[in-house]
Design a protein around this motif. Structure first.
Motif, PDB file in Angstrom:
ATOM      1  N   TRP A 180       0.811  -1.224   0.000  1.00 38.66           N
ATOM      2  CA  TRP A 180       0.000   0.000   0.000  1.00 38.66           C
ATOM      3  C   TRP A 180       0.842   1.270   0.000  1.00 38.66           C
ATOM      4  N   PHE A 181       2.162   1.111  -0.004  1.00 34.53           N
ATOM      5  CA  PHE A 181       3.037   2.282   0.098  1.00 34.53           C
ATOM      6  C   PHE A 181       2.833   3.256  -1.068  1.00 34.53           C
ATOM      7  N   GLY A 182       2.774   2.735  -2.296  1.00 31.04           N
ATOM      8  CA  GLY A 182       2.635   3.608  -3.463  1.00 31.04           C
ATOM      9  C   GLY A 182       1.360   4.420  -3.426  1.00 31.04           C
ATOM     10  N   LEU A 183       0.249   3.758  -3.117  1.00 25.40           N
ATOM     11  CA  LEU A 183      -1.031   4.459  -3.035  1.00 25.40           C
ATOM     12  C   LEU A 183      -1.013   5.481  -1.910  1.00 25.40           C
ATOM     13  N   ALA A 184      -0.515   5.083  -0.737  1.00 24.31           N
ATOM     14  CA  ALA A 184      -0.474   5.996   0.410  1.00 24.31           C
ATOM     15  C   ALA A 184       0.426   7.194   0.126  1.00 24.31           C
TER      16      ALA A 184
END
Length: 234
Positions: A180-184
Motif C-alpha cells: 500500500w506504500f505507493g497508493l499511500a
C-alpha cells in the motif's frame, strides 16, 4: 482586493482568499508565470536538498533492502552500482520538472474539456494551463514543511518520505515494503486543498452549479485512488 493584487500577492491570496483571488485572475491570465516558478521550485528543491543531507550509503542499502530483497546477490550488486549520488541529484531536477509539466498539461486538458458544459465559457487550453499552476500552489506549503523536516534532521538516515510529509505513507508510517506504500504516498493533504481550489476557481471563472464544480474537481483523483485500491485488494 483587485486593485492591490499583483502576481506575488496573488500567490498568497490563492491560498488565503481563493474566491476573491480567482475572480481577479480571471482577467489576469498572464500572471501565472510566477505560480509556475514557485510550483516548480516546490517540486524540485525538497528532493534536491534531500540528496544533500541524506547518508547516501544508508539510502542505497535501504533501497536494496526494500526493492531488491528477492533477487540474487549479483543482481543486488548491479543495482548498487547504478545508484549514484550525482545521478540521483540530477534526476531530482529533471524528473520533477518533466512530471510537473506533464501533470499540468493533463489537468489543463481535462478542465478544457469538462468546462465546455458552460456555453458561455470562452477560456482556451492556455488559460486552463495557467489556472492549473495556481491550483497547485498548496504544494509550496508541503515543500516548506519538507525542508523544515530535512533541515532539523539529527542524522543522515532520513526516509525518502520526508520530501512528502503530508502523504499518508509518512503520516501513518507505512514502510516502502508495504503493497500500500505507493497508493499511500500518492494521497497527500495538499491534494485535497488543490481540489478545493479547483472547485473555487471554476465557480469564479465559469457558470457552473456548485455540484458540477465539485464533481469536476474531485473525480479524477478519487477514480485513480479507487481503482488503485481495488487492484491492491483483489
Amino acid at each position: 482586493m483587485g486593485t492591490q493584487l499583483n502576481p506575488l500577492s496573488a500567490c498568497i491570496g490563492v491560498l488565503t482568499q481563493p474566491k476573491a483571488t480567482f475572480f481577479v485572475l480571471k482577467k489576469q491570465h498572464n500572471w501565472s508565470w510566477l505560480a509556475f516558478l514557485l510550483v516548480m521550485v516546490a517540486a524540485i528543491l525538497p528532493m534536491y536538498y534531500y540528496f544533500h543531507v541524506v547518508d547516501f550509503q544508508w539510502y542505497k542499502e535501504s533501497i536494496i533492502a526494500s526493492q531488491f530483497s528477492n533477487v540474487s546477490p549479483s543482481e543486488q550488486q548491479n543495482a548498487r552500482s547504478l545508484l549514484d549520488a550525482t545521478r540521483g541529484i540530477i534526476g531530482t531536477v529533471i524528473t520533477p520538472f518533466i512530471m510537473m509539466l506533464t501533470l499540468v498539461s493533463i489537468i489543463a486538458g481535462y478542465l478544457n474539456i469538462t468546462t465546455k458544459i458552460d456555453p458561455q465559457n470562452i477560456n482556451s487550453y492556455g488559460d486552463w494551463f495557467g489556472f492549473s499552476w495556481w491550483v497547485l500552489m498548496p504544494s509550496c506549503v508541503g515543500a516548506l514543511l519538507s525542508l523544515g523536516i530535512l533541515f532539523f534532521a539529527t542524522n543522515g538516515q532520513i526516509s525518502f518520505d520526508a520530501i512528502s510529509p503530508s502523504a499518508l505513507s509518512f503520516i501513518f508510517f507505512i514502510p516502502p515494503t508495504s503493497a500500500w506504500f505507493g497508493l499511500a504516498s500518492s494521497i497527500k493533504l495538499e491534494t485535497f486543498w488543490t481540489m478545493y481550489l479547483i472547485y473555487t476557481g471554476l465557480l469564479q471563472w465559469i457558470e457552473l452549479s456548485r455540484q458540477r464544480a465539485a464533481i469536476i474537481a474531485i473525480t479524477p483523483c478519487f477514480i485513480i485512488w479507487l481503482i488503485w485500491a481495488l487492484i491492491l485488494m483483489f
